[in-house]
Each structure stands twice: as C-alpha cells, then as structure tokens.
Design a protein around this motif. Structure first.
Motif, mmCIF file in Angstrom:
data_model
loop_
_atom_site.group_PDB
_atom_site.id
_atom_site.type_symbol
_atom_site.label_atom_id
_atom_site.label_comp_id
_atom_site.label_asym_id
_atom_site.label_seq_id
_atom_site.Cartn_x
_atom_site.Cartn_y
_atom_site.Cartn_z
ATOM 1 N N GLY B 219 0.827 -1.208 0.000
ATOM 2 C CA GLY B 219 0.000 0.000 0.000
ATOM 3 C C GLY B 219 0.858 1.253 0.000
ATOM 4 N N ALA B 220 1.856 1.258 0.880
ATOM 5 C CA ALA B 220 2.735 2.423 0.976
ATOM 6 C C ALA B 220 3.491 2.631 -0.328
ATOM 7 C CB ALA B 220 3.723 2.234 2.123
ATOM 8 N N GLY B 221 3.923 1.526 -0.919
ATOM 9 C CA GLY B 221 4.670 1.637 -2.174
ATOM 10 C C GLY B 221 3.829 2.260 -3.268
ATOM 11 N N LEU B 222 2.546 1.870 -3.340
ATOM 12 C CA LEU B 222 1.674 2.462 -4.361
ATOM 13 C C LEU B 222 1.514 3.959 -4.121
ATOM 14 C CD1 LEU B 222 -1.041 -0.259 -4.880
ATOM 15 C CD2 LEU B 222 0.699 0.508 -6.479
ATOM 16 N N LEU B 223 1.350 4.347 -2.846
ATOM 17 C CA LEU B 223 1.249 5.782 -2.554
ATOM 18 C C LEU B 223 2.518 6.504 -3.004
ATOM 19 C CD1 LEU B 223 -0.399 5.750 0.979
ATOM 20 C CD2 LEU B 223 -1.438 6.426 -1.171
ATOM 21 N N TYR B 224 3.653 5.856 -2.753
ATOM 22 C CA TYR B 224 4.924 6.473 -3.153
ATOM 23 C C TYR B 224 5.009 6.609 -4.672
ATOM 24 C CZ TYR B 224 9.882 7.555 -3.080
ATOM 25 O OH TYR B 224 11.076 8.187 -3.227
ATOM 26 N N ALA B 225 4.544 5.550 -5.376
ATOM 27 C CA ALA B 225 4.605 5.584 -6.840
ATOM 28 C C ALA B 225 3.681 6.673 -7.384
ATOM 29 C CB ALA B 225 4.227 4.226 -7.412
ATOM 30 N N ILE B 226 2.516 6.877 -6.724
ATOM 31 C CA ILE B 226 1.598 7.935 -7.160
ATOM 32 C C ILE B 226 2.252 9.299 -6.967
ATOM 33 C CG2 ILE B 226 -0.571 9.076 -6.599
ATOM 34 C CD1 ILE B 226 -1.651 6.273 -5.887
ATOM 35 N N LYS B 227 2.936 9.453 -5.836
ATOM 36 C CA LYS B 227 3.613 10.716 -5.557
ATOM 37 C C LYS B 227 4.750 10.961 -6.556
ATOM 38 C CE LYS B 227 7.128 11.978 -2.142
ATOM 39 N NZ LYS B 227 8.281 11.814 -2.891
ATOM 40 N N ASP B 228 5.510 9.899 -6.822
ATOM 41 C CA ASP B 228 6.723 10.025 -7.628
ATOM 42 C C ASP B 228 6.430 9.893 -9.123
ATOM 43 O OD1 ASP B 228 9.172 10.647 -6.619
ATOM 44 O OD2 ASP B 228 10.070 8.718 -7.127
ATOM 45 N N THR B 229 5.231 9.393 -9.449
ATOM 46 C CA THR B 229 4.799 9.042 -10.812
ATOM 47 C C THR B 229 5.825 8.179 -11.557
ATOM 48 O OG1 THR B 229 5.673 11.023 -11.831
ATOM 49 C CG2 THR B 229 3.398 11.128 -11.080
ATOM 50 N N SER B 230 6.592 7.373 -10.819
ATOM 51 C CA SER B 230 7.483 6.453 -11.513
ATOM 52 C C SER B 230 7.705 5.212 -10.666
ATOM 53 C CB SER B 230 8.830 7.113 -11.825
ATOM 54 O OG SER B 230 9.641 7.084 -10.689
ATOM 55 N N VAL B 231 8.194 4.171 -11.322
ATOM 56 C CA VAL B 231 8.459 2.921 -10.624
ATOM 57 C C VAL B 231 9.741 2.333 -11.208
ATOM 58 C CG1 VAL B 231 6.751 1.885 -12.173
ATOM 59 C CG2 VAL B 231 7.631 0.568 -10.278
ATOM 60 N N SER B 232 10.636 1.886 -10.336
ATOM 61 C CA SER B 232 11.895 1.311 -10.816
ATOM 62 C C SER B 232 12.350 0.233 -9.849
ATOM 63 C CB SER B 232 12.970 2.397 -10.940
ATOM 64 O OG SER B 232 13.399 2.761 -9.662
ATOM 65 N N PRO B 233 13.158 -0.717 -10.311
ATOM 66 C CA PRO B 233 13.565 -1.827 -9.433
ATOM 67 C C PRO B 233 14.355 -1.366 -8.204
ATOM 68 C CG PRO B 233 14.029 -2.344 -11.711
ATOM 69 C CD PRO B 233 13.640 -0.911 -11.680
ATOM 70 N N MET B 234 15.015 -0.209 -8.311
ATOM 71 C CA MET B 234 15.855 0.220 -7.190
ATOM 72 C C MET B 234 15.092 1.015 -6.141
ATOM 73 S SD MET B 234 18.620 -1.196 -7.563
ATOM 74 C CE MET B 234 19.811 -0.444 -6.464
#
Lengths: 355, 309
Positions: B219-234
């Motif tokens: 859940g937290a990761g999705l919120l972070y991805a929404i904030k950052d508008t990006s997703v990466s393995p690192m």
C-alpha cells in the motif's frame, strides 16, 4: 562453534629466529617480481591479476570484522572509496613532483607508497568515526550504519569539486604494479593470520561466539570491535588506493552497494572466519564473470548477447547464492578452518594411505 | 512563510509514506527480532504488481474508484503472498540459528529481488524506471496566493496518503492491543518459546505478521509511486532503507514510534533539500540515523533492554 581454532605459527627448521619473521617476505618478493616481469607484455592478465589482488585484500580485511569478530559490515566499498579518492587526489597533486637525486621510477614508487598509506589511514580514521557509535550497538544496526556510511561517502564525493563530482577522477598516475598489489595481499594475509593467532584474535573470536560471555570474561568488547574495524578499514583504504592507480578513471559508481555486497559474498562463501576461504572465494568470484563472458562469446552468436548480460545476471545470482548458502551451509565452504591447517593433515593421510 | 508551509506539507506527505513502510519493519522486528532487509524490495514488487494491474485494467477503468481499489487490493494481496513465501522458505528454517544467518539471508533476498527485477528476461521489467499511470487524478485541494501560480499547493493524494497512513496505524494499534491475535503477537514478541508452550501457534502468528507487514508495504509503495509518478527496481532499496531509519529513530518495535520517526525523517529531509542542498537528500537520512544512534540508541520511544542470557 563447530571446530576449534588452532593457529600455530609456521615452523621452518634451520632458519635463525630473527630471520623467521622475515622468511615469508623473502620468499614472496622474488616470486612477485618474477611474475611482474613475466606478465610485462600481457596488459589484460596484469589488469585481471591486479583486480584479483584488490579483491583478495578487500575480502581478507572484511573477514577480520565479519568473520572473526562476527559483526556484519556491508559498507566496505565506502572505505575503499575513501582510500581511492584520498590517494588519487594526493597522487594527482604530486604528479609533477619528483625527489631530486633519485631515479624517477623510484621517486614515483615512493610517492605511490605514501599515497597508499595516506589512503589507508584516511579510511581507518573513517572506520573509527563510524565504528565508535555503531559498534556499541547490536550487530544488525552496524549493518545499516555501514551501508548508510557507504551512501554518505558516495553523496559527499558527488558533491565535492576536488573529487571530480559524478565524473570522477581521471589521470591518476598508473604507478601500480602486480608486485605492489601482491605485496599488500601478502601484508593483509600476514596481518590477518597473526591477528587470528594472537590473544587479540582470541578476544575477537570470543566476541563472535558470545558477546555477553566475552564481556563477562573481561573482554573490552567495544574496544576490540572498534580496533578490528579500524584495521579492516585501513586495508580497504589501501585496496582502494591500489585500485585508483591501475584503472584510468575512478568514479562514484565504482564504489556502490553492489561492490560492498560482492565483498560480503566472497567472505560468506569462503567461510566466515577463514582467511584462506576468503582468498579462494575472492579469486574464484573475480575469475567467474570473466570465464562466463568468454565462454558465452565462444559458444555462439546469441551467446555474445548473453555475455553482455553477465554483469547484470551476476547480482541476482549473488543474492540467491547467499540465501542458498545460509540455508544449506551457513558456515561457508571452509567454516573457520584454514587451508594451511587442513592441507598438511590431508596430505599426511594420503601418504599414509598409499604406503 | 508560504515556502515554509509548502515544505511542511511536502515533508509530512513523504513522511507518512516512510511511516507506512516503517510499520512493516517494526512489526516484523517486534515478533522475530529480525531486520527484514527485503521489506523495501517486497514493496517494490508490490508496486510492479499494481502497475501491471493498472495496465490490464486500461485507461478508463484504472482511474475509477473501483479500479483504484482493485489495484491496491491486487498489490497488497500479492505482496502478502510473497511475504508468506519468503517467511516460509527463507526465514523459518533459520529461526533457531544465529541471528547473523537470518540477516545475511534477508540481504540476499533483497539483492536477488532488486537486481533480479532489473534483468530483461521474460516478464521481468528491466532496469529503466517506468512512468506510473496517474490512477488518482491530481487535484489541488487548497492553494494560497496567486491562483495561476500558487505559493502553496495541497494535493489530494497528499491528504489521501496521510489519511491512509493514520487509518492503517490506528488499525494496527487496535489489532495489536485490542484483539486476541494482537495478544498472541505480543506474547510471541515477548518470548516465542514460552508463547508456544502456552498454546499459541507461533508459526502462524509470525506468518500472518509477515503477510500484514508486506501488505502494508505494498500500500505504501503504491502511494509512493503515485507521488513520484514512476516505478523502478531500485526504489525498494532506497525507500526501504529510509523507512528502516524512520523505524529506528522512533524506536524499533514501537508502532507509534514508527509513525513519528517517519514524519520526522520526511520533514528533516524536505527541509534540508529545500533550504540547504537538494543533492544531499540521500545522505540526510543516514546522517540523522547516526546522530540518533549516538544520542539515544534505543530510538525516541524505544527502551534499551539489557540482553538476557
């Protein structure tokens, strides 16, 4: 503990006592210079051998903290970076200077040794500063703090003009040689062996086995841990300094978490607490990617695209390797045993079997 | 002044996400006394699951309320499963072994996940960061100053992540202190051998704790991805480490402590980036950690318990 640690100093008959300490060095030096002379026409072999030597220094020095003392540092590349950058800057500043009255080669080597020592001492100071607060805590905090330290070093380097920011340092004099790397490999192995057999080393083993019991026995646990840490970071700094003098450019990407993990894998694979295990694992893991690369290239057309991916595949394989090792053989290949203790016994048994 | 308010808003928004990830660390540490190094990477896997779900849903469906809920549900359920697998096959066999072996295993899993996802083989996404779809349309809920170029902006997702974080923390606090399962968790945390003797199924309690922590991370990761508008393995490694720092600052094993630590870290980071130098962002968290460990080794709310033999 699975097996007792017995380290007896090597006894070579027929050599007077004062010379006995020097004896390994007297054997090692001609071998190293011979090797350097033999490899003078093979730049790739020289490079590979140097990388291998640096990895051996890193693995053996990390083994002093992770293996003998049972602490878990995962920021060894940070200390390597300190050594590399400090010595690199020093060498760049002294590039045009030569000591008058000495041949240029000799004065270059003198400056190189000075740069190596400076890099090592700078890394040792960093080790002291990081170790003092974190070694008072339980082991897993140390892991995080050392990792964080590595990151801090990277950020500091990226923001400092002298260190070339993200571009890195280039043009450091290429004064390193196989003999010099080999000499430091010799020194770190000797120091590590002597520590393991000394009373100092016994305190480290005691901390590794049971910290509370060691403290109850009067071992100054924090003091010993910090000292082990300082020795280990000194050699990491020297390794970094050597590295900086045979690669054309050093940049922050050479000293990331990945490098730290590589060293950790070497130590864990070789056996936590085994110097010879660390040496063998370092040699093996340096040659493995090279071997895989040339094997893939030789195999076929599509193999060459695989060969380019070797560096990427290496990382997840290291991760899986750690998990599998911990589940099946947590003490590593050698445990705490040393090759030079096991081999003579094994040879004797074979000889007895034959006769 | 308006600059200060903006930094406060941003800091709290980032801090809540750190806090959510930190909750997972704290829970697992509470029952197992193990720093689950792979926690951040489990989070990363969850974000990729959400990413895949968002694409499977298509442009229309993924920004509807049910679409967003489905994305969160898939990611959290998938991560819970992943957490269960990791616990069952990597940590449980090592439970009676020295702590160092479990720590090395955790580092190994973290490494395998974060670098395994960088490979370009099969379904794995490759190393390059990808744009995370805007599943929540960003809306300015509140502005100060010039309407065209406002000085202070409060986005809807910032409020959302704060609400989610506070809600989850409240739920967790309730679970730990007001339910039978929570009592079992506290008993296992206190002494898992005695807890087993009292008839508590320790294996199940630990497994469920892992699943809960991993779901929270997703859940937290999705919120972070929404904030950052990006997703990466690192992303898992860095966010995970910062969340760990937050957990230690608050006192590891302490639920409200993780929340306070996360907010504090988010604010400190934001202020350093805003007022000092933005390139130093990643060094702030670890510098802060070292200072806290020097001054108060147990964290702000933790107690330093003497090790018993």
């Amino acid at each position: 503990m699975d097996d007792a640690v017995v380290v007896t100093p090597g006894k070579v008959p027929g050599i007077p006592a004062p010379l006995r300490g020097l004896f390994p060095l007297l054997v090692a030096l001609p071998v190293l210079f011979g090797l350097q002379w033999a490899l003078s026409d093979a730049p790739f072999a020289t490079y590979l051998l140097s990388v291998m030597g640096v990895n051996v220094i890193l693995a053996v020095s990390l083994n002093i903290v992770n293996g003998m003392t049972g602490q878990f540092s995962i920021g060894h590349a940070g200390f390597m970076a300190v050594g590399a950058y400090v010595s690199g800057v020093l060498s760049l500043a002294l590039k045009e200077v030569a000591i008058s009255g000495l041949p240029v080669v000799l004065s270059d080597q003198l400056f190189f040794v000075a740069a190596l020592l400076t890099g090592g001492v700078a890394a040792a100071v960093c080790g002291f500063l990081v170790g003092l607060p974190s070694l008072r805590l339980r082991g897993d905090y140390l892991a995080i703090v050392t990792l964080g330290f590595g990151e801090i070093i990277r950020v500091v380097v990226q923001n400092t003009e002298v260190f070339g920011r993200a571009l890195g340092l280039s043009g450091t004099p290429q004064t390193s040689s196989v003999a010099m790397v080999g000499f430091w490999v010799f020194v770190v192995v000797l120091v590590s062996r002597r520590i393991a057999g000394s009373s100092h080393g016994r305190s480290l083993w005691a901390i590794r086995e049971d910290e509370v019991a060691a403290e109850a026995m009067g071992v100054d646990t924090t003091g010993y841990k910090v000292r082990a840490f300082v020795v280990s970071s000194f050699f990491a700094g020297v390794a970094g300094a050597l590295f900086a003098h045979f690669v054309p450019i050093i940049n922050p990407n050479s000293f990331t978490f990945v490098k730290s993990m590589e060293i950790v894998v070497m130590v864990v694979l070789g056996g936590l607490g085994s110097t010879s295990g660390a040496i063998l694992a370092a040699v093996f893991l340096t040659l493995l990617p090279e071997g895989m690369r040339s094997a893939f290239t030789a195999m076929s057309e599509e193999g060459s695209s695989l060969a380019q991916q070797v560096d990427q595949i290496r990382m997840p394989v290291y991760g899986v390797l750690l998990v599998v090792l911990m589940l099946s053989r947590p003490q590593g290949l050698f445990g705490t045993r040393e090759l030079w203790d096991v081999l003579p016994r094994w040879m004797a048994r074979r000889r007895k079997g034959q006769s | 002044m308006s600059e200060l308010i903006q930094h406060l808003i941003n800091g709290i928004a980032t801090g809540t996400i750190y806090a959510l990830v930190a909750l997972g660390y704290t829970m697992v540490y509470g029952v197992l006394k193990l720093i689950n190094f792979a926690h951040g990477d489990v989070m990363m896997v969850g974000v990729y699951m959400g990413y895949a779900t968002a694409f499977a849903l298509g442009r229309e469906a993924r920004s509807s309320l049910w679409g967003v809920l489905l994305i969160f549900l898939v990611a959290m359920a998938g991560c819970a499963l992943l957490g269960l697998i990791i616990e069952r096959f990597a940590y449980r066999p090592l439970r009676e072994k020295p702590r160092l072996t479990a720590l090395i295993t955790a580092i190994g899993i973290s490494f395998a996940l974060s670098y395994g996802f960088q490979l370009d083989i099969g379904f794995l996404p490759g190393a390059a960061p990808r744009a995370f779809p805007q599943i929540i349309q960003p809306v300015q809920w509140f502005t100060l100053g010039d309407p065209e170029f406002p000085d202070v902006v409060l986005w809807n997702w910032q409020v959302l992540s704060l609400l989610v974080a506070v809600g989850m923390m409240g739920g967790l606090q309730f679970l730990v202190y007001r339910t039978r399962f929570g009592r079992a968790m506290r008993a296992v945390s206190h002494d898992h051998r005695v807890a087993a003797l009292m008839g508590i199924p320790t294996d199940r309690v630990i497994a469920v704790t892992f699943m809960l922590g991993s779901a929270l991370a997703a859940g937290a990761g999705l919120l972070y991805a929404i904030k950052d508008t990006s997703v990466s393995p690192m992303m898992g490694l860095m966010v995970g480490l910062k969340a760990f720092v937050a957990a230690v600052i608050g006192g590891i094993g302490n639920v409200p402590g993780a929340m306070v630590g996360g907010l504090l870290l988010g604010l400190v980071e934001e202020f350093v980036v805003g007022y000092a130098a933005s390139t130093w962002r990643d060094a702030v968290a670890f510098g802060f950690l070292i200072i806290v460990l020097l001054v108060r080794p147990g964290g702000l709310f933790g107690r330093v318990a003497a090790e018993k033999v």
